[in-house]
Design an enzyme around this catalytic site. Sequence first.
Site, short mmCIF file in Angstrom:
data_model
loop_
_atom_site.label_atom_id
_atom_site.label_comp_id
_atom_site.label_asym_id
_atom_site.label_seq_id
_atom_site.Cartn_x
_atom_site.Cartn_y
_atom_site.Cartn_z
N HIS A 165 27.87 49.98 72.92
CA HIS A 165 26.44 49.94 72.57
C HIS A 165 26.17 50.48 71.17
O HIS A 165 25.09 50.27 70.62
CB HIS A 165 25.64 50.74 73.59
CG HIS A 165 25.58 50.07 74.93
ND1 HIS A 165 24.50 49.34 75.35
CD2 HIS A 165 26.49 49.98 75.93
CE1 HIS A 165 24.73 48.85 76.55
NE2 HIS A 165 25.94 49.22 76.93
N ASP A 377 22.28 52.26 63.45
CA ASP A 377 21.92 52.02 64.85
C ASP A 377 22.68 50.79 65.35
O ASP A 377 22.69 49.76 64.66
CB ASP A 377 20.40 51.77 64.95
CG ASP A 377 19.80 52.27 66.27
OD1 ASP A 377 20.54 52.34 67.26
OD2 ASP A 377 18.59 52.55 66.28
P1 ADQ Z 1 19.33 54.18 71.93
O1 ADQ Z 1 19.92 54.94 70.80
O2 ADQ Z 1 18.78 55.00 73.02
O3 ADQ Z 1 20.37 53.12 72.53
P2 ADQ Z 1 17.29 51.99 71.51
O4 ADQ Z 1 18.06 50.74 71.38
O5 ADQ Z 1 16.14 52.06 70.57
O6 ADQ Z 1 18.15 53.29 71.23
O7 ADQ Z 1 16.76 52.11 72.98
C1 ADQ Z 1 15.84 53.11 73.37
C2 ADQ Z 1 15.07 52.66 74.61
O8 ADQ Z 1 14.34 53.77 75.15
C3 ADQ Z 1 14.05 51.57 74.32
O9 ADQ Z 1 14.02 50.67 75.38
C4 ADQ Z 1 12.71 52.35 74.22
O10 ADQ Z 1 11.56 51.60 74.55
C5 ADQ Z 1 12.94 53.46 75.21
N1 ADQ Z 1 12.19 54.67 74.82
C6 ADQ Z 1 12.27 55.34 73.66
N2 ADQ Z 1 11.43 56.39 73.67
C7 ADQ Z 1 10.81 56.40 74.85
C8 ADQ Z 1 9.84 57.26 75.47
N3 ADQ Z 1 9.34 58.33 74.86
N4 ADQ Z 1 9.43 56.94 76.72
C9 ADQ Z 1 9.93 55.86 77.35
N5 ADQ Z 1 10.84 55.04 76.83
C10 ADQ Z 1 11.29 55.29 75.60
C11 ADQ Z 1 21.75 52.81 72.33
C12 ADQ Z 1 22.15 52.47 70.90
C13 ADQ Z 1 21.26 51.36 70.37
C14 ADQ Z 1 21.34 50.13 71.29
C15 ADQ Z 1 21.11 50.53 72.74
C16 ADQ Z 1 21.40 49.36 73.67
O11 ADQ Z 1 22.06 53.62 70.08
O12 ADQ Z 1 21.66 50.99 69.05
O13 ADQ Z 1 20.33 49.21 70.89
O14 ADQ Z 1 21.96 51.60 73.12
O15 ADQ Z 1 22.66 48.82 73.47
#
Ligand code: ADQ
Length: 471
Positions: A165, A377
């Site tokens: 990921h 990211d």
């Molecule tokens: P993350 O680093 O966690 O994931 P991201 O891809 O942005 O980053 O996913 C975060 C998720 O959490 C999103 O679905 C977002 O809507 C949700 N979220 C964030 N803040 C929130 C809050 N306060 N309340 C509820 N929901 C919240 C890791 C990798 C990324 C990759 C993903 C998936 O770092 O690069 O995209 O895995 O592979």
Amino acid sequence: MPLSQERFDLVIAANRLPVDRVREGGRSVWRRSPGGLVTAMESVMSGRDGAWIGWSGVPGKAPAAFEQGGMRLHPVALSAEEVRDYYEGFSNGSLWPLSHDDIVPPTFKRRWQAAYETVNRRFAEAAAKLAAEKATVWVHDYQLQQMPQFLRELRPDLRIGWFNHIPFPPVELFMQLPARDAMLRGLLAADFLGFQRRTDAQNFLRACRQLLVDDDISVRADVVHTADGHECRAAAVPISIDTRGMAELAATAKVRERAAEIREQLGNPKHLLLGVDRLDYTKGIRHRLKALEEMYREGSLDPTETKFIQVATPSRERLEAYQHIKRDVEQTVGRINGEHSSFGAPPVTYLHRSFPRDEMAAMFVAADVMLVTPLRDGMNLVAKEYVAAHDETGALVLSEFTGAANELKQSYLCNPHDIARTKRTIVRAIEASPEERARRMRAMHRQVLRHDVQRWAERFLTDLAVAPRQP
Ligand code: ADQ
């Protein structure tokens, strides 16, 4: 080895189970964790005989296996020391920073590496017991890079796939890792390795070629051939979101009304900007706030007209680097608001907590401009969620250092390290004509609709099924 009675055709292994232990009406119950991965897995598991193995999130003895949402969930135990050494230590103190360009320096400890190996073996043993003859095992993420090898040793009959990921670092950085050979050999026992970007797959292949010189391996195109005759293919399979689910949620009257209410509560600003991130040093929150602070100071943003919401989800709070970033962000927000607030109307609203899905959707609908500015990211799902939720009036400012930038090319791309240009890009996004915004958003809508998380999961499983051939 003897197989347990319960056996499954598809086994998912991830550090965490897709559920959280929460208190409800005085008793403790399991609740499905939010997020696209769980949705995607539900769709691929429906109609199949599937199990998921992972940690429950609570150190100590593992709870008994149970059923949830049509999936069999098998908790794997982690002791408090293992949480510290395998999870917080090797996974998040060594591998995470190393995979994100050394934004903070990684720490390497032999004790952490030993715990990582122990836990990876435990996961492999759990999967070996649950998988049916010739079953498919799909391993997730950087916490389980040695699991494919340990599982292969126990069950040579299985199809083993792994999806990363996060980014796979360039070999010049990866080679710092004392356990680098163990990581590469751990992964090479899989049949297929999926990465977010082509560059990540290439970084992995290059690392094998340059660092495993004594192992008698050869790399031809995207396949690594090992001395024992095994072949492992590495390719990009970019992850996505449940696009229709998000678009439908965002279109409900409840979410639209809530979006209007959010704007109202902020004093109906002319422009509403939004950032949503885990509070992590990779997400570029400091750089984003620096750009905005300068803009409020210089007057290119009017604090009475332009408001900014920053959602920063609590994350890995026991690690020092995360305590630092939290302090920095809080100080900067305090300083901006101290300098630029009028009564009851601060320019920055800072929300340090989790929100339900519909509240997130309401924020996406409410925001005129979404700021996604990570320094590195793997993908960034927030960028895709905003595109899915918002109509043609929105605008996305997106860092070039995200996996999403490869797909969302009609966003306002920026280099978050270049504060001056990032500021100009934010102004361009705010001031863009309705026609320009609509043209860009339409193209991005098409992209996320066509490439959703169900398609991602199907593609991964097809790649895995036919590897080392290409589908
Ligand atoms: P993350 O680093 O966690 O994931 P991201 O891809 O942005 O980053 O996913 C975060 C998720 O959490 C999103 O679905 C977002 O809507 C949700 N979220 C964030 N803040 C929130 C809050 N306060 N309340 C509820 N929901 C919240 C890791 C990798 C990324 C990759 C993903 C998936 O770092 O690069 O995209 O895995 O592979």
